[in-house]
Design a protein around this motif. Structure first.
Motif, PDB file in Angstrom:
ATOM      1  N   ASP A 112       0.853  -1.192   0.000  1.00  0.00           N
ATOM      2  CA  ASP A 112       0.000   0.000   0.000  1.00  0.00           C
ATOM      3  C   ASP A 112       0.892   1.246   0.000  1.00  0.00           C
ATOM      4  N   ILE A 113       1.014   1.846  -1.165  1.00  0.00           N
ATOM      5  CA  ILE A 113       1.810   3.058  -1.331  1.00  0.00           C
ATOM      6  C   ILE A 113       0.850   4.240  -1.434  1.00  0.00           C
ATOM      7  N   ILE A 114       1.040   5.206  -0.562  1.00  0.00           N
ATOM      8  CA  ILE A 114       0.179   6.388  -0.524  1.00  0.00           C
ATOM      9  C   ILE A 114       1.007   7.603  -0.937  1.00  0.00           C
ATOM     10  N   ILE A 115       0.451   8.397  -1.843  1.00  0.00           N
ATOM     11  CA  ILE A 115       1.059   9.680  -2.226  1.00  0.00           C
ATOM     12  C   ILE A 115       0.221  10.772  -1.572  1.00  0.00           C
ATOM     13  N   TYR A 116       0.799  11.490  -0.661  1.00  0.00           N
ATOM     14  CA  TYR A 116       0.050  12.428   0.161  1.00  0.00           C
ATOM     15  C   TYR A 116      -0.479  13.619  -0.629  1.00  0.00           C
ATOM     16  N   PHE A 166       6.628  15.362  -3.856  1.00  0.00           N
ATOM     17  CA  PHE A 166       5.911  14.096  -3.947  1.00  0.00           C
ATOM     18  C   PHE A 166       6.307  13.277  -2.721  1.00  0.00           C
ATOM     19  N   THR A 167       5.341  12.955  -1.894  1.00  0.00           N
ATOM     20  CA  THR A 167       5.607  12.228  -0.655  1.00  0.00           C
ATOM     21  C   THR A 167       4.988  10.847  -0.756  1.00  0.00           C
ATOM     22  N   PHE A 168       5.827   9.809  -0.777  1.00  0.00           N
ATOM     23  CA  PHE A 168       5.386   8.420  -0.833  1.00  0.00           C
ATOM     24  C   PHE A 168       5.487   7.831   0.573  1.00  0.00           C
ATOM     25  N   GLY A 169       4.401   7.240   1.029  1.00  0.00           N
ATOM     26  CA  GLY A 169       4.385   6.683   2.375  1.00  0.00           C
ATOM     27  C   GLY A 169       3.869   5.265   2.421  1.00  0.00           C
ATOM     28  N   SER A 170       4.446   4.459   3.334  1.00  0.00           N
ATOM     29  CA  SER A 170       3.995   3.090   3.589  1.00  0.00           C
ATOM     30  C   SER A 170       4.593   2.673   4.922  1.00  0.00           C
ATOM     31  N   TYR A 171       4.221   1.463   5.366  1.00  0.00           N
ATOM     32  CA  TYR A 171       4.757   1.013   6.646  1.00  0.00           C
ATOM     33  C   TYR A 171       6.246   0.724   6.553  1.00  0.00           C
ATOM     34  N   MET A 172       6.666   0.107   5.455  1.00  0.00           N
ATOM     35  CA  MET A 172       8.091  -0.178   5.275  1.00  0.00           C
ATOM     36  C   MET A 172       8.437   0.143   3.828  1.00  0.00           C
ATOM     37  N   VAL A 173       9.113   1.260   3.600  1.00  0.00           N
ATOM     38  CA  VAL A 173       9.449   1.680   2.254  1.00  0.00           C
ATOM     39  C   VAL A 173      10.819   2.320   2.257  1.00  0.00           C
ATOM     40  N   SER A 174      11.555   2.103   1.166  1.00  0.00           N
ATOM     41  CA  SER A 174      12.884   2.687   1.015  1.00  0.00           C
ATOM     42  C   SER A 174      13.147   2.895  -0.473  1.00  0.00           C
ATOM     43  N   PRO A 175      14.044   3.814  -0.830  1.00  0.00           N
ATOM     44  CA  PRO A 175      14.324   4.058  -2.254  1.00  0.00           C
ATOM     45  C   PRO A 175      15.105   2.908  -2.868  1.00  0.00           C
ATOM     46  N   ALA A 176      14.725   2.541  -4.093  1.00  0.00           N
ATOM     47  CA  ALA A 176      15.412   1.461  -4.800  1.00  0.00           C
ATOM     48  C   ALA A 176      16.669   1.958  -5.496  1.00  0.00           C
ATOM     49  N   LEU A 177      16.673   3.212  -5.918  1.00  0.00           N
ATOM     50  CA  LEU A 177      17.833   3.834  -6.552  1.00  0.00           C
ATOM     51  C   LEU A 177      18.217   5.075  -5.759  1.00  0.00           C
ATOM     52  N   THR A 178      19.397   5.561  -6.023  1.00  0.00           N
ATOM     53  CA  THR A 178      19.799   6.814  -5.396  1.00  0.00           C
ATOM     54  C   THR A 178      19.018   7.965  -6.047  1.00  0.00           C
TER      55      THR A 178
END
Length: 451
Positions: A112-116, A166-178
């Motif tokens: 569940d990815i939320i964009i605020y 752009f704010t992406f939120g979830s319980y456990m999320v991290s960037p895949a690329l720099t």
């Protein structure tokens, strides 16, 4: 109790065994895959204490629209999500060397990815499949039409730079690329876009706490810059041409040409130009762009130029027709100090507008006396009343000549005053227009230097 045994059985099945493959067939069997599909409501972790981390990256493909009035930015993103599905693992050697599968996303658990900043529904085309490799790692590519709220600053339009988040939120999320890699990919694809170009894509990760809950968020700052060539060609250059024509209209002689009609035609043309180009200007309740102020000031300067022409015309004609003397303070202030300030050189016929010719009345008297003497000597037979009548006619002629002389002197004096005022107001007008033009040119140079 039944739910506990259910999870226990699932745990034993997927911990000891992997997805089954049938001999002679490529890939896991349908039955083993169906068992995974039946658990799509549950997070894909054999041990629920192990977190399922979602890695996220996106590429900004296009800026579809910027609505300054509603403060909305519309962009098109290619969103890519990665996570680990512990139930979707198999041995490639047992499955005829198959290492990768595509599965329907609706049959699997998805993060569940939320964009605020999202303020509207996503109407982009949905990607129905995810790609899974034999280690259980899933990649899901999503096309996302993002309609987000953004605080748009339009004061420097069309040389504006917008910074949206752009704010992406979830319980456990991290960037895949720099963030640097994401910025490079976005610049490569957005370089061919129309009105906007990407300046930078920055970001940071943080934790957002709601009471006892903690959410991981990734905040991106998307810095975009407008390409102003369209607005410079369609707005600034035509406006500059009209202003140049208005400046050159000051070189029309105000005493012999109807300059006011020419300036009124220019004002009418400039008003029609603003009405036609009104759709290109942004509108918002938060402020007015400087280019709008520039157009308003240009229109105001045109009106001031017309009023100046009316004043000069009144000075040149109205006052002289009433035979009014030039006031002494006008002679001192206008003809002496202002003329010296603007380095005004009067024409030869106006070299001494304030110095009357005192010899002319005496000349008229002497000419009249000579005429009477000649008449008396050449016409000895005339009686005295006839000579008196001739003298009266000559006196009337002299009065008429003196009135014409006085009117000519007054016209010369008021014409001198009008030309001095015209030169003064012309220089003030050119100075104001030059200041506004320099502001626009400096802003454009700053925009180019930032590129």
């Amino acid at each position: 109790t039944s739910l506990f045994y259910f999870f226990l059985n699932v745990y034993i099945f997927f911990y000891i065994l992997k997805l089954q493959c049938m001999e002679g067939h490529s890939g896991p069997t349908y039955e083993s895959m169906q068992a995974v599909f039946d658990l799509k409501e549950f997070r894909p972790a054999v041990n629920l204490s192990n977190p399922t981390i979602t890695n996220i990256s996106f590429t900004l493909y296009a800026v579809l629209g910027v609505n300054e009035k509603t403060q909305i930015l519309t962009t098109f993103l290619w969103l890519r999500l990665y996570w680990h599905h512990e139930f979707l693992m198999w041995d490639p050697d047992e499955c005829d060397g198959v290492t990768r599968l595509s599965l329907p996303v609706k049959e699997l658990w998805s993060p569940d990815i939320i964009i605020y900043e999202f303020v509207d529904d996503d109407v982009s085309q949905a990607c129905p499949y995810v790609y899974v490799n034999h280690t259980g790692h899933i990649r899901w590519d999503r096309m996302l039409r993002l309609v987000s709220a953004c605080n748009l600053e339009i004061f420097s339009f069309p040389f504006d730079v917008q910074n949206c988040t752009f704010t992406f939120g979830s319980y456990m999320v991290s960037p895949a690329l720099t963030f640097k890699e994401m910025s490079g990919n976005s610049k490569r694809y957005l370089a061919a876009s129309g009105e906007w170009e990407l300046v930078a894509l920055l970001g940071e990760t943080s934790i957002l706490r709601f009471g006892i809950d903690e959410w991981d968020i990734i905040k991106f700052w998307v810095v975009i810059r407008r390409r102003p060539v369209l607005y410079v060609v369609n707005l600034l250059i035509p406006s500059s041409f009209l202003m140049i024509i208005d400046i050159l209209s000051f070189y029309l002689p105000p005493h012999s040409v109807d300059r006011a009609s020419f300036k009124m035609t220019l004002i009418l043309g400039y008003t029609v130009f603003l009405l036609i180009m009104n759709d290109l200007l942004p509108s918002t309740a938060n402020g007015t762009p400087i280019i709008g102020i520039y157009f308003s000031v240009c229109l105001a300067l045109m009106v001031i130029s017309l009023l100046e022409t009316v004043i000069i015309t009144n000075v040149l004609h109205h006052n002289s027709m009433k035979y009014k003397e030039v006031p002494h303070w006008v002679k001192i202030v206008v003809l002496k100090h202002i003329a010296r300030l603007i380095c005004y050189r009067s024409p030869e016929n106006l070299a001494s507008p304030t110095k009357p010719d005192k010899d002319k009345p005496n000349n008229l008297n002497s000419e009249t006396s000579t005429l009477v003497y000649i008449s008396a000597s050449c016409l000895p037979g005339l009686a005295l009343p006839e000579l008196q009548q001739i003298c009266e006619y000559v006196g009337e002629l002299r009065s008429h000549l003196r009135s014409l002389q006085k009117e000519s002197e007054l016209q010369d004096q008021w014409c001198h005053v009008g030309y001095v005022l015209d030169f003064l107001l012309f220089r003030i007008y050119v100075m104001l227009i030059s200041c506004y033009a320099l502001v626009i040119i400096c802003m454009w140079c700053i925009w180019i230097s930032q590129g």
